[in-house]
Write a protein that holds these residues in place. Structure first.
Motif, PDB file in Angstrom:
ATOM      1  N   THR A  54       0.822  -1.209   0.000  1.00 19.68           N
ATOM      2  CA  THR A  54       0.000   0.000   0.000  1.00 19.68           C
ATOM      3  C   THR A  54       0.854   1.256   0.000  1.00 19.68           C
ATOM      4  O   THR A  54       0.606   2.202  -0.759  1.00 19.68           O
ATOM      5  CB  THR A  54      -0.929  -0.003   1.231  1.00 19.68           C
ATOM      6  N   SER A 114      -9.482   0.326  -4.047  1.00 20.89           N
ATOM      7  CA  SER A 114      -9.040  -0.262  -2.787  1.00 20.89           C
ATOM      8  C   SER A 114      -9.707   0.423  -1.605  1.00 20.89           C
ATOM      9  O   SER A 114     -10.103  -0.224  -0.630  1.00 20.89           O
ATOM     10  CB  SER A 114      -7.514  -0.158  -2.661  1.00 20.89           C
ATOM     11  N   ARG A 117     -13.374  -0.756  -1.368  1.00 16.92           N
ATOM     12  CA  ARG A 117     -13.490  -2.205  -1.515  1.00 16.92           C
ATOM     13  C   ARG A 117     -14.761  -2.763  -0.878  1.00 16.92           C
ATOM     14  O   ARG A 117     -15.438  -3.605  -1.465  1.00 16.92           O
ATOM     15  CB  ARG A 117     -12.267  -2.879  -0.882  1.00 16.92           C
ATOM     16  N   TRP A 125     -13.860  -5.455  -6.979  1.00 16.46           N
ATOM     17  CA  TRP A 125     -12.557  -4.995  -6.497  1.00 16.46           C
ATOM     18  C   TRP A 125     -11.433  -5.732  -7.222  1.00 16.46           C
ATOM     19  O   TRP A 125     -10.433  -5.119  -7.611  1.00 16.46           O
ATOM     20  CB  TRP A 125     -12.432  -5.231  -4.996  1.00 16.46           C
ATOM     21  N   HIS A 129      -8.651  -4.067  -9.503  1.00 15.62           N
ATOM     22  CA  HIS A 129      -7.290  -4.233  -9.008  1.00 15.62           C
ATOM     23  C   HIS A 129      -6.379  -4.867 -10.051  1.00 15.62           C
ATOM     24  O   HIS A 129      -5.163  -4.667 -10.015  1.00 15.62           O
ATOM     25  CB  HIS A 129      -7.284  -5.090  -7.733  1.00 15.62           C
TER      26      HIS A 129
END
Length: 217
Positions: A54, A114, A117, A125, A129
């Protein structure tokens, strides 16, 4: 005063450094995102991979914005807002610059999905992603086409290493999934004991319940 700063600011160095750093951070984010899905990633190591996945992705996004802003104020070869925001409209390296813009948009969608989500659900998602792959590829090609250092041997090695690393770990994760699949199907034989069958039905019911709860969110 502000114009004097812009005129004498080493914008070209900022453009090069921010672009390379953003690419390397995106590579780290994508690599860690794939690696955390491997069977060996468990517990604290999996949590650490997720945190750094992240962080590096957000840092890559932030440096991408800095990279674009520096292109706008560059006094040697400035880009207009339309050239930066509309893919393939730049007067210099239109294809490479357009791929960089597409990479930026793809990364933005990944980050927003994200954060949303729980509202999107797991299915959508995952769809959003998966844009991490084309975003990384676009940025890789963008750097190779537009980067003034792309002819350097070190940069070529970096592009080759990072590209092959993403390809390799993606294949490895796919092989791990295929290896895991037969282990599940082996249990479907006539000699299977009753407790095992009951446990399998219990797991299936749990998964179905989890799916219903996901749809109700």
């Amino acid at each position: 005063m502000a114009q004097w700063i812009v005129d004498y600011l080493p914008t070209w160095n900022f453009i090069r450094i921010s672009g390379i750093a953003a690419y390397l951070l995106l590579f780290a984010g994508v690599f860690l995102g794939i690696a955390q899905g491997l069977p060996a990633a468990k517990g604290k190591s999996k949590a650490a991979m997720y945190q750094w996945h992240t962080r590096t992705t957000w840092l890559a996004f932030g440096l991408g914005i800095l990279h674009a802003l520096t292109l706008y104020i560059d006094h040697y070869s400035p880009f207009t807002w339309s050239e930066m925001l509309i893919p393939f409209t730049a007067s210099v390296h239109p294809v490479g610059s357009g791929l960089g813009t597409l990479s930026f948009y793809g990364l933005l969608i990944v980050l927003l999905s994200s954060d949303l989500r729980n509202k999107l659900g797991r299915k959508w998602w995952i769809v959003f992603h998966m844009l991490s792959y084309p975003a990384f590829i676009c940025l890789l090609v963008h750097g190779m086409i537009t980067g003034s250092d792309s002819g350097n041997v070190l940069m070529r090695l970096i592009y080759a290493f990072t590209g092959l690393s993403i390809l390799g770990i993606t294949v490895l994760r796919g092989l791990m999934r295929e290896r895991k699949g037969p282990q599940i199907t082996i249990g479907h034989n006539r000699s299977q004991s009753k407790p095992t069958v009951e446990r399998m039905w219990g797991e299936a019911y749990g998964l179905a319940g989890a799916g219903r709860q996901e749809r109700l969110k």
